[in-house]
Design an enzyme around this catalytic site. Structure first.
Site, PDB file in Angstrom:
ATOM      1  N   MET A 126       0.836  -1.206   0.000  1.00  0.00           N
ATOM      2  CA  MET A 126       0.000   0.000   0.000  1.00  0.00           C
ATOM      3  C   MET A 126       0.867   1.251   0.000  1.00  0.00           C
ATOM      4  O   MET A 126       0.691   2.137  -0.821  1.00  0.00           O
ATOM      5  CB  MET A 126      -0.892   0.022   1.256  1.00  0.00           C
ATOM      6  CG  MET A 126      -1.867  -1.127   1.330  1.00  0.00           C
ATOM      7  SD  MET A 126      -3.073  -0.879   2.651  1.00  0.00           S
ATOM      8  CE  MET A 126      -2.071  -1.182   4.068  1.00  0.00           C
ATOM      9  N   PRO A 129       6.510   5.936  -1.580  1.00  0.00           N
ATOM     10  CA  PRO A 129       7.494   6.929  -1.112  1.00  0.00           C
ATOM     11  C   PRO A 129       6.842   8.284  -0.824  1.00  0.00           C
ATOM     12  O   PRO A 129       7.234   8.973   0.112  1.00  0.00           O
ATOM     13  CB  PRO A 129       8.481   7.020  -2.287  1.00  0.00           C
ATOM     14  CG  PRO A 129       8.360   5.703  -2.991  1.00  0.00           C
ATOM     15  CD  PRO A 129       6.939   5.257  -2.818  1.00  0.00           C
ATOM     16  N   SER A 133       0.085   7.409   5.002  1.00  0.00           N
ATOM     17  CA  SER A 133      -1.145   7.612   5.781  1.00  0.00           C
ATOM     18  C   SER A 133      -2.337   7.913   4.883  1.00  0.00           C
ATOM     19  O   SER A 133      -3.445   7.467   5.151  1.00  0.00           O
ATOM     20  CB  SER A 133      -0.961   8.783   6.754  1.00  0.00           C
ATOM     21  OG  SER A 133       0.089   8.495   7.646  1.00  0.00           O
ATOM     22  N   PRO A 241     -10.458  -3.708  11.043  1.00  0.00           N
ATOM     23  CA  PRO A 241     -10.500  -3.897  12.505  1.00  0.00           C
ATOM     24  C   PRO A 241      -9.694  -5.123  12.953  1.00  0.00           C
ATOM     25  O   PRO A 241      -8.909  -5.048  13.907  1.00  0.00           O
ATOM     26  CB  PRO A 241     -11.997  -4.055  12.790  1.00  0.00           C
ATOM     27  CG  PRO A 241     -12.656  -3.273  11.700  1.00  0.00           C
ATOM     28  CD  PRO A 241     -11.804  -3.503  10.486  1.00  0.00           C
ATOM     29  N   GLU A 243      -7.236  -6.564  11.261  1.00  0.00           N
ATOM     30  CA  GLU A 243      -5.808  -6.338  10.990  1.00  0.00           C
ATOM     31  C   GLU A 243      -5.187  -5.473  12.089  1.00  0.00           C
ATOM     32  O   GLU A 243      -4.062  -5.714  12.519  1.00  0.00           O
ATOM     33  CB  GLU A 243      -5.651  -5.649   9.624  1.00  0.00           C
ATOM     34  CG  GLU A 243      -6.042  -6.550   8.472  1.00  0.00           C
ATOM     35  CD  GLU A 243      -6.122  -5.831   7.126  1.00  0.00           C
ATOM     36  OE1 GLU A 243      -6.716  -6.398   6.206  1.00  0.00           O
ATOM     37  OE2 GLU A 243      -5.612  -4.702   7.006  1.00  0.00           O
ATOM     38  N   GLN A 337      15.308  -0.136  31.555  1.00  0.00           N
ATOM     39  CA  GLN A 337      15.953   0.630  32.635  1.00  0.00           C
ATOM     40  C   GLN A 337      16.351  -0.288  33.796  1.00  0.00           C
ATOM     41  O   GLN A 337      17.428  -0.140  34.366  1.00  0.00           O
ATOM     42  CB  GLN A 337      14.993   1.735  33.113  1.00  0.00           C
ATOM     43  CG  GLN A 337      15.593   2.715  34.101  1.00  0.00           C
ATOM     44  CD  GLN A 337      16.637   3.633  33.478  1.00  0.00           C
ATOM     45  OE1 GLN A 337      16.778   3.712  32.258  1.00  0.00           O
ATOM     46  NE2 GLN A 337      17.403   4.294  34.314  1.00  0.00           N
ATOM     47  N   GLY A 365      -1.236   1.881  10.086  1.00  0.00           N
ATOM     48  CA  GLY A 365      -1.897   3.160  10.386  1.00  0.00           C
ATOM     49  C   GLY A 365      -1.210   3.725  11.616  1.00  0.00           C
ATOM     50  O   GLY A 365      -1.168   3.061  12.672  1.00  0.00           O
ATOM     51  N   GLU A 368      -1.353   8.405  15.309  1.00  0.00           N
ATOM     52  CA  GLU A 368      -2.070   9.678  15.111  1.00  0.00           C
ATOM     53  C   GLU A 368      -3.315   9.416  14.254  1.00  0.00           C
ATOM     54  O   GLU A 368      -4.394   9.949  14.537  1.00  0.00           O
ATOM     55  CB  GLU A 368      -1.164  10.721  14.416  1.00  0.00           C
ATOM     56  CG  GLU A 368      -0.010  11.216  15.271  1.00  0.00           C
ATOM     57  CD  GLU A 368       1.086  10.168  15.457  1.00  0.00           C
ATOM     58  OE1 GLU A 368       1.371   9.414  14.512  1.00  0.00           O
ATOM     59  OE2 GLU A 368       1.647  10.089  16.570  1.00  0.00           O
TER      60      GLU A 368
END
Ligand SMILES: Cc1cc2nc3c(=O)[nH]c(=O)nc-3n(C[C@H](O)[C@H](O)[C@H](O)COP(=O)(O)OP(=O)(O)OC[C@H]3O[C@@H](n4cnc5c(N)ncnc54)[C@H](O)[C@@H]3O)c2cc1C
Length: 378
Positions: A126, A129, A133, A241, A243, A337, A365, A368
């Site tokens: 999908m 370059p 999104s 959903p 995936e 840590q 995805g 954001e």
């Protein structure tokens, strides 16, 4: 602890098999594969032999005809190991279902048994370059010609891209029509004009095959189009959903794995004449992370129940993907840590978990974009 209720004895038996396979045939090779920049190709065939690939594909197409809980188990057991479970899930639980739902019978019989056996590896192409999104803005085109299409364009960051035998490629069949001009094609790696670029050098997931793909006037016959022309966007949305939940499942399993490593390490490692685990800061911090991981697990299990009922909505799936992958990054950072300087050393599993986790907030995805989806329900 809240007991998980999703699984039956046959699932647990399968989990035992996958876990012991991983301990014997994957864990001892992880460092070598990271250094080599890829896993041994024969691992795919071995996974095929063991029924780990395409578990939810019907038996008539070479799969096990099992429910998606088997896919969940593969992810839980193998995702914490250099993201291997994610490469396999992409092949078995994202690419193969596109063929099952939308390919012609001829194509299904040609490719699905080979995918279930690990002879053919599947990729989903999908991202480009120019942008990942905004799928509606892709530039790859499939122009109508006699008997099929001519495919032109390039894709980037494609998991399984270097070794793939086929790619489900997202292309514009009507460049002026945004989402309504998108179609999906099964492009065989042997088709003239399909070229693979170099493997991309990543900061983590080093053994995972991620490549660029180029399509130079590739002739794709009509029979290789998935479903109807210009309906591709809707097909991509249909399975999203499930995936996205796969990434949340991988995230929670990775949190569990990081916690187990860290509890073990801090129990053994001593400072100021006591185990690190006995410092109140260690116990409190690990208590917080364990609580959040448990909360995530309960949410993911409920979402999985909805997947089994075909009822998981896009908003809840976006919540699961964003929240659990953010949590994964927090957990692996805190756990690193507690390992002190050793946590920064490549051969320590927690160091690999830390760098491998970062991609989870980007692919499938970005987080954001997940928040954008969730915000539409406000
Ligand atoms: C290891 C790895 C494996 C991958 N595997 C695959 C694969 O198999 N197949 C495939 O097709 N792709 C794959 N990808 C690509 C991945 O899906 C994209 O990187 C991702 O969708 C983001 O696209 P981009 O990189 O073009 O970033 P951009 O779209 O350029 O985004 C850059 C930044 O802008 C933010 N942004 C963009 N739009 C908005 C908005 N509307 N609101 C707020 N913020 C926004 C993003 O969240 C991000 O932080 C993979 C990526 C990685 C790192």
């Amino acid at each position: 602890m809240i007991a998980r209720t999703l699984f039956q004895p046959e699932h647990e038996q399968f989990r035992g098999m996958v876990r012991s396979f991983a301990q014997k045939e994957i864990v001892p090779n992880l460092l070598r594969w990271d250094e080599a920049g890829g896993i041994d190709r024969k691992l795919w065939n071995r996974c095929g032999e063991l029924g780990i690939l395409c578990p939810a594909i019907p038996a008539e197409y070479g799969g096990a005809g099992a429910d998606r809980l088997f896919s969940m188990i593969v992810l839980e057991e193998l995702a914490p190991l250099g993201g291997l479970g994610i490469s396999l899930a992409l092949h078995s639980d994202i690419v193969a279902p596109y063929l099952l739902s939308f390919a012609t019978e001829e194509l299904k019989h040609r490719y699905l048994p080979a995918m279930a056996a690990g002879r053919t590896i599947g990729a989903l192409a999908m991202s480009e370059p120019g942008g990942g999104s905004d799928l509606k803005a892709i530039r790859t085109t499939a122009r109508r010609v006699a008997g099929g299409y001519r495919l032109n364009g390039s894709k980037i960051f494609i998991s399984n891209g270097g070794e793939c035998g086929l790619a489900v490629v997202v292309a514009k069949t009507d460049p002026d029509a945004a989402a309504k001009g998108i179609s999906l094609f099964v492009v065989d790696a042997a088709m003239p004009g399909f070229e693979k670029g170099r493997r991309l050098g990543k900061i983590g997931l080093k053994a995972q095959d991620t490549a660029e793909l180029f399509f130079n006037d590739v002739f794709v016959p009509d029979g290789h189009r998935l479903g109807e022309e210009n309906q591709g966007f809707g097909y991509l949305m249909r399975e999203l959903p499930w995936e996205r939940l796969q990434l949340a499942i991988a995230a929670v399993a990775s949190c569990e794995a990081a916690l187990a490593l860290t509890i073990g390490y801090t129990r053994e490692r001593r400072a100021f004449s006591q185990p690190i685990l006995d410092f109140q800061n260690t116990r409190f911090k690990l208590a917080e992370l364990k609580s959040e991981t448990q909360i995530a697990q309960v949410f993911v299990d409920r979402c999985m129940q909805l997947v089994l009922e075909n009822a998981l909505d896009p908003t809840s799936a976006a919540m699961a993907k964003y929240w659990c992958t953010d949590l994964q990054c927090k957990v692996v950072d805190e756990c690193l840590q507690f390992h002190g300087g050793y946590g920064y050393m490549q051969e320590y599993a927690i160091a690999r978990a830390f760098i491998d986790a970062r991609a989870q907030r980007i692919y499938g995805g970005t987080n954001e974009i997940m928040k954008d989806i969730i915000s539409r329900s406000l």
